[in-house]
Design a protein around this motif. Structure first.
Motif, PDB file in Angstrom:
ATOM      1  N   ARG A  29      37.631  37.922  31.775  1.00 50.92           N
ATOM      2  CA  ARG A  29      36.917  36.654  31.951  1.00 50.92           C
ATOM      3  C   ARG A  29      37.892  35.568  32.379  1.00 50.92           C
ATOM      4  NH1 ARG A  29      35.002  35.863  26.922  1.00 50.92           N
ATOM      5  NH2 ARG A  29      33.339  37.332  27.356  1.00 50.92           N
ATOM      6  N   ARG A  30      39.031  35.515  31.715  1.00 52.36           N
ATOM      7  CA  ARG A  30      40.043  34.490  32.021  1.00 52.36           C
ATOM      8  C   ARG A  30      40.644  34.689  33.415  1.00 52.36           C
ATOM      9  NH1 ARG A  30      44.892  35.629  28.683  1.00 52.36           N
ATOM     10  NH2 ARG A  30      45.241  37.036  30.417  1.00 52.36           N
ATOM     11  N   ASP A  31      40.996  35.935  33.733  1.00 48.40           N
ATOM     12  CA  ASP A  31      41.730  36.206  34.967  1.00 48.40           C
ATOM     13  C   ASP A  31      40.843  36.382  36.196  1.00 48.40           C
ATOM     14  OD1 ASP A  31      43.935  36.174  33.303  1.00 48.40           O
ATOM     15  OD2 ASP A  31      44.098  38.362  33.201  1.00 48.40           O
ATOM     16  N   LEU A  32      39.641  36.961  36.010  1.00 53.16           N
ATOM     17  CA  LEU A  32      38.805  37.288  37.156  1.00 53.16           C
ATOM     18  C   LEU A  32      37.483  36.528  37.207  1.00 53.16           C
ATOM     19  CD1 LEU A  32      39.253  41.178  37.094  1.00 53.16           C
ATOM     20  CD2 LEU A  32      40.504  39.517  38.475  1.00 53.16           C
ATOM     21  N   GLY A  33      37.100  35.896  36.119  1.00 52.37           N
ATOM     22  CA  GLY A  33      35.833  35.172  36.097  1.00 52.37           C
ATOM     23  C   GLY A  33      34.631  36.048  35.797  1.00 52.37           C
ATOM     24  N   VAL A  34      34.854  37.259  35.309  1.00 51.29           N
ATOM     25  CA  VAL A  34      33.751  38.160  34.976  1.00 51.29           C
ATOM     26  C   VAL A  34      33.057  37.641  33.723  1.00 51.29           C
ATOM     27  CG1 VAL A  34      33.227  40.510  34.225  1.00 51.29           C
ATOM     28  CG2 VAL A  34      34.884  40.137  36.007  1.00 51.29           C
ATOM     29  N   THR A  35      31.740  37.718  33.692  1.00 53.75           N
ATOM     30  CA  THR A  35      30.863  37.310  32.579  1.00 53.75           C
ATOM     31  C   THR A  35      30.884  35.813  32.290  1.00 53.75           C
ATOM     32  OG1 THR A  35      32.369  37.624  30.707  1.00 53.75           O
ATOM     33  CG2 THR A  35      31.191  39.572  31.475  1.00 53.75           C
ATOM     34  N   THR A  36      31.305  34.996  33.227  1.00 52.32           N
ATOM     35  CA  THR A  36      31.340  33.558  32.966  1.00 52.32           C
ATOM     36  C   THR A  36      30.004  32.871  33.231  1.00 52.32           C
ATOM     37  OG1 THR A  36      32.154  33.128  35.193  1.00 52.32           O
ATOM     38  CG2 THR A  36      33.801  33.326  33.445  1.00 52.32           C
ATOM     39  N   GLU A  37      29.122  33.500  33.968  1.00 53.61           N
ATOM     40  CA  GLU A  37      27.845  32.866  34.299  1.00 53.61           C
ATOM     41  C   GLU A  37      26.745  33.273  33.325  1.00 53.61           C
ATOM     42  OE1 GLU A  37      27.397  30.552  36.722  1.00 53.61           O
ATOM     43  OE2 GLU A  37      29.558  30.640  37.021  1.00 53.61           O
ATOM     44  N   CYS A  38      26.141  34.427  33.548  1.00 51.57           N
ATOM     45  CA  CYS A  38      24.982  34.827  32.742  1.00 51.57           C
ATOM     46  C   CYS A  38      25.298  35.938  31.752  1.00 51.57           C
ATOM     47  CB  CYS A  38      23.834  35.269  33.643  1.00 51.57           C
ATOM     48  SG  CYS A  38      24.197  36.776  34.568  1.00 51.57           S
ATOM     49  N   GLY A  39      26.363  36.686  31.974  1.00 45.28           N
ATOM     50  CA  GLY A  39      26.751  37.736  31.052  1.00 45.28           C
ATOM     51  C   GLY A  39      26.082  39.084  31.271  1.00 45.28           C
ATOM     52  N   ARG A  40      25.220  39.198  32.283  1.00 46.35           N
ATOM     53  CA  ARG A  40      24.528  40.467  32.528  1.00 46.35           C
ATOM     54  C   ARG A  40      25.481  41.578  32.938  1.00 46.35           C
ATOM     55  NH1 ARG A  40      19.866  39.074  36.550  1.00 46.35           N
ATOM     56  NH2 ARG A  40      21.298  37.414  37.083  1.00 46.35           N
ATOM     57  N   CYS A  41      26.649  41.239  33.436  1.00 43.16           N
ATOM     58  CA  CYS A  41      27.591  42.240  33.914  1.00 43.16           C
ATOM     59  C   CYS A  41      28.551  42.711  32.825  1.00 43.16           C
ATOM     60  CB  CYS A  41      28.401  41.680  35.070  1.00 43.16           C
ATOM     61  SG  CYS A  41      29.383  40.246  34.573  1.00 43.16           S
ATOM     62  N   ALA A  42      28.424  42.171  31.621  1.00 41.96           N
ATOM     63  CA  ALA A  42      29.391  42.459  30.556  1.00 41.96           C
ATOM     64  C   ALA A  42      29.498  43.949  30.274  1.00 41.96           C
ATOM     65  CB  ALA A  42      29.029  41.698  29.287  1.00 41.96           C
ATOM     66  N   ARG A  43      28.382  44.648  30.193  1.00 43.83           N
ATOM     67  CA  ARG A  43      28.413  46.080  29.883  1.00 43.83           C
ATOM     68  C   ARG A  43      29.136  46.855  30.984  1.00 43.83           C
ATOM     69  NH1 ARG A  43      28.412  49.653  25.872  1.00 43.83           N
ATOM     70  NH2 ARG A  43      27.582  51.602  26.578  1.00 43.83           N
ATOM     71  N   CYS A  44      28.819  46.551  32.235  1.00 46.94           N
ATOM     72  CA  CYS A  44      29.454  47.236  33.365  1.00 46.94           C
ATOM     73  C   CYS A  44      30.950  46.911  33.401  1.00 46.94           C
ATOM     74  CB  CYS A  44      28.785  46.830  34.665  1.00 46.94           C
ATOM     75  SG  CYS A  44      29.466  47.648  36.116  1.00 46.94           S
ATOM     76  N   ALA A  45      31.292  45.652  33.193  1.00 53.06           N
ATOM     77  CA  ALA A  45      32.695  45.251  33.201  1.00 53.06           C
ATOM     78  C   ALA A  45      33.450  45.936  32.073  1.00 53.06           C
ATOM     79  CB  ALA A  45      32.813  43.727  33.084  1.00 53.06           C
ATOM     80  N   HIS A  46      32.831  46.037  30.912  1.00 58.17           N
ATOM     81  CA  HIS A  46      33.475  46.690  29.773  1.00 58.17           C
ATOM     82  C   HIS A  46      33.687  48.178  30.049  1.00 58.17           C
ATOM     83  CE1 HIS A  46      33.794  48.386  25.680  1.00 58.17           C
ATOM     84  NE2 HIS A  46      34.572  47.337  25.537  1.00 58.17           N
TER      85      HIS A  46
END
Length: 79
Positions: A29-46
């Motif tokens: 999240r800090r380095d790439l901006g993943v999950t900063t908007e709606c969080g729907r991508c959290a599972r895929c990112a994890h």
């Protein structure tokens, strides 16, 4: 083939972040901006993070833990 995870971040970006020291979703999240908007991508990112960490460290991926409901013994007085 690399899948787009979130905000134009692909698995390749996550693999590169792991090589640079990222180990948690918070780092992504800090380095790439993943999950900063709606969080729907959290599972895929994890999932991508876990896979990249396993590849980077050379250890097999841990399976997702299965949680069972706790069993509480009943006292004989309750029966």
């Amino acid at each position: 083939m690399y899948v787009c995870v979130c905000n134009a971040v692909t698995e390749r970006h996550i693999v590169a972040a792991v090589r640079e020291g990222a180990t948690t979703l918070r780092h992504l999240r800090r380095d790439l901006g993943v999950t900063t908007e709606c969080g729907r991508c959290a599972r895929c990112a994890h999932d991508c993070l876990r896979s990249a960490l396993a590849e980077h460290t050379g250890t097999p991926e841990a399976s997702t833990p299965v949680f069972a409901r706790p069993i509480f013994p009943l006292a004989l007085e309750a029966v």
